[in-house]
Design a protein around this motif. Structure first.
Motif, PDB file in Angstrom:
ATOM      1  N   CYS A  51       0.839  -1.211   0.000  1.00  8.41           N
ATOM      2  CA  CYS A  51       0.000   0.000   0.000  1.00  8.41           C
ATOM      3  C   CYS A  51       0.871   1.257   0.000  1.00  8.41           C
ATOM      4  O   CYS A  51       0.571   2.234  -0.714  1.00  8.41           O
ATOM      5  CB  CYS A  51      -0.916  -0.001   1.210  1.00  8.41           C
ATOM      6  N   LEU A  52       1.950   1.209   0.801  1.00  9.62           N
ATOM      7  CA  LEU A  52       2.872   2.340   0.830  1.00  9.62           C
ATOM      8  C   LEU A  52       3.565   2.516  -0.515  1.00  9.62           C
ATOM      9  O   LEU A  52       3.774   3.643  -0.982  1.00  9.62           O
ATOM     10  CB  LEU A  52       3.896   2.141   1.941  1.00  9.62           C
ATOM     11  N   LEU A  53       3.926   1.373  -1.149  1.00  8.12           N
ATOM     12  CA  LEU A  53       4.546   1.420  -2.470  1.00  8.12           C
ATOM     13  C   LEU A  53       3.618   2.084  -3.493  1.00  8.12           C
ATOM     14  O   LEU A  53       4.070   2.840  -4.363  1.00  8.12           O
ATOM     15  CB  LEU A  53       4.907   0.004  -2.930  1.00  8.12           C
ATOM     16  N   THR A  54       2.326   1.806  -3.382  1.00  8.11           N
ATOM     17  CA  THR A  54       1.352   2.445  -4.279  1.00  8.11           C
ATOM     18  C   THR A  54       1.378   3.962  -4.122  1.00  8.11           C
ATOM     19  O   THR A  54       1.338   4.705  -5.113  1.00  8.11           O
ATOM     20  CB  THR A  54      -0.063   1.923  -3.985  1.00  8.11           C
ATOM     21  N   SER A  55       1.468   4.414  -2.870  1.00  7.44           N
ATOM     22  CA  SER A  55       1.535   5.853  -2.616  1.00  7.44           C
ATOM     23  C   SER A  55       2.796   6.461  -3.218  1.00  7.44           C
ATOM     24  O   SER A  55       2.757   7.542  -3.830  1.00  7.44           O
ATOM     25  CB  SER A  55       1.499   6.119  -1.105  1.00  7.44           C
ATOM     26  N   VAL A  56       3.911   5.762  -3.073  1.00  2.00           N
ATOM     27  CA  VAL A  56       5.176   6.259  -3.611  1.00  2.00           C
ATOM     28  C   VAL A  56       5.124   6.330  -5.138  1.00  2.00           C
ATOM     29  O   VAL A  56       5.586   7.304  -5.747  1.00  2.00           O
ATOM     30  CB  VAL A  56       6.342   5.349  -3.148  1.00  2.00           C
ATOM     31  N   ILE A  57       4.560   5.284  -5.752  1.00  2.00           N
ATOM     32  CA  ILE A  57       4.445   5.274  -7.218  1.00  2.00           C
ATOM     33  C   ILE A  57       3.589   6.439  -7.701  1.00  2.00           C
ATOM     34  O   ILE A  57       3.899   7.088  -8.713  1.00  2.00           O
ATOM     35  CB  ILE A  57       3.871   3.928  -7.699  1.00  2.00           C
ATOM     36  N   CYS A  58       2.502   6.730  -7.007  1.00  2.01           N
ATOM     37  CA  CYS A  58       1.651   7.867  -7.375  1.00  2.01           C
ATOM     38  C   CYS A  58       2.433   9.175  -7.294  1.00  2.01           C
ATOM     39  O   CYS A  58       2.313  10.037  -8.180  1.00  2.01           O
ATOM     40  CB  CYS A  58       0.435   7.937  -6.459  1.00  2.01           C
ATOM     41  N   ALA A  59       3.252   9.328  -6.248  1.00  3.23           N
ATOM     42  CA  ALA A  59       4.058  10.543  -6.112  1.00  3.23           C
ATOM     43  C   ALA A  59       5.079  10.645  -7.243  1.00  3.23           C
ATOM     44  O   ALA A  59       5.303  11.732  -7.799  1.00  3.23           O
ATOM     45  CB  ALA A  59       4.760  10.538  -4.752  1.00  3.23           C
TER      46      ALA A  59
END
Length: 358
Positions: A51-59
């Motif tokens: 889930c955190l990786l998804t946030s990083v990818i969006c950024a």
């Protein structure tokens, strides 16, 4: 925060860019919320990491989009990463069919519809295949699905339904708003183009093209009861030379405004600026004598115009008055050529006069 986001979206110069940022913000908010939820419920460190990786990818995608301005490509990449990698992985890590991940998967497929051009079909097919494979594998190999207890599964489904419901509602609402805004803008632009195609941009009167069409399609079909008044401003170059181009434009506009006030749209009258300081009025009257009297009033009214900035300034017009019922002319173009000849003949005989064409 919401106000700043709204202003940021309003600054975007295309629907494509606006949709990209709306979807990116929604996915980023959902991934952050999922990260916090999985950490609080202690579901799995790996799940929280994904889930955190998804946030990083969006950024990262946000930064790449700003740097490259390739918003369409970034949006396609975001959809592919969500549908073909992140969500199928989270499906196994969050309990499979015993959690709310199927709702997220359905939302991801919904987002594919906004991919540009033919890429939407490629992304849609790949997303459907990825999810179908994940669902089949979870049934064939249930040991790879992280099990959730009843309470965790209930909370996950509750939260997932809330998030996906809000996401779908916001996306649809924004898409409809954007569509209506763009359609309204397009309609206003078409109206403006239509206006400019018929009107003189300086005075607001109809232009030569529209007047020619009006004469051919309306006046010339009936002819009886229609009268043409062709007006040319006398020594207008001296007005520009004495008082300046800006004042000269003001004079043209005021003359046009006076002609608009004198016409009667209800009975089919029309005024146009044919060229430079040349104007044409289509008058309707029961008799030629009545129409000519109106033409004289128009001439006198223009001569009476005054301006506060230059009280000593005045303008006059010379004109040609024509009865459209004259059958000596088979086509209106011949009629106009003859009218202009008579007009300039009238100017040589003296200014500030209306000459009848016989």
């Amino acid at each position: 925060m919401i106000g700043k986001l709204k202003k940021f979206l309003q600054r975007q110069d295309s629907l494509e860019r606006t949709l990209f940022w709306v979807f990116l913000v929604i996915v980023l908010a959902a991934s952050v919320a999922s990260t916090v939820f999985t950490m609080c419920e202690q579901i799995s460190p790996v799940t929280s990491a994904v889930c955190l990786l998804t946030s990083v990818i969006c950024a990262i995608l946000a930064v790449v989009a700003v740097k490259t301005r390739m918003y369409s490509v970034c949006y396609v990449v975001m959809c592919l990463l969500l549908s073909c990698f992140l969500l199928p992985m989270l499906f196994f890590l969050c309990g499979g069919f015993n959690c709310g991940m199927t709702l997220y998967c359905l939302t991801a497929v919904f987002l594919c519809a906004y991919c540009p051009g033919k890429s939407k079909w490629v992304v849609f097919v790949l997303s459907m295949l990825a999810f179908e494979i994940a669902f089949v594998l979870s049934e064939l190999y249930p040991e790879y699905v992280v099990a959730l207890d009843h309470q965790a599964a209930f909370i996950d489904i509750l939260v997932s339904f809330f998030i996906t419901g809000v996401v779908v509602f916001i996306i649809n609402s924004f898409a409809l708003y954007s569509y209506n805004t763009e359609r309204k803008g397009r309609e206003e632009m078409l109206k403006r183009l239509e206006f400019l195609s018929k009107r003189d941009s300086k005075t607001g009167l109809f232009n030569r093209g529209y007047m020619t069409h009006f004469l051919e399609s309306v006046v010339w079909l009936q002819r009886e009861g229609y009268y043409l008044l062709l007006l040319d401003m006398d020594e207008f170059r001296e007005v520009n030379a004495s008082y300046g181009q800006v004042f000269g434009d003001r004079v043209l506009c005021d003359v046009a405004k006076f002609l608009i006030q004198e016409r009667d749209d209800r009975i089919g009258e029309c005024c146009s600026r044919m060229d430079g300081e040349l104007f044409m009025c289509v008058l309707r009257a029961d008799s030629e004598l009545e129409a000519y009297a109106r033409a004289e009033r128009i001439r006198e009214g223009i001569a009476a115009l005054r301006w506060n900035r230059f009280p000593d300034a005045s303008v006059t017009v010379s004109g040609c008055f024509i009865a459209c019922g004259d059958r000596n002319y088979s086509h209106f173009s011949q009629f106009l050529v003859k009218a202009e000849e008579v007009l300039y003949l009238a100017k040589t005989e003296g200014r500030n006069k209306i000459r009848r064409m016989s």
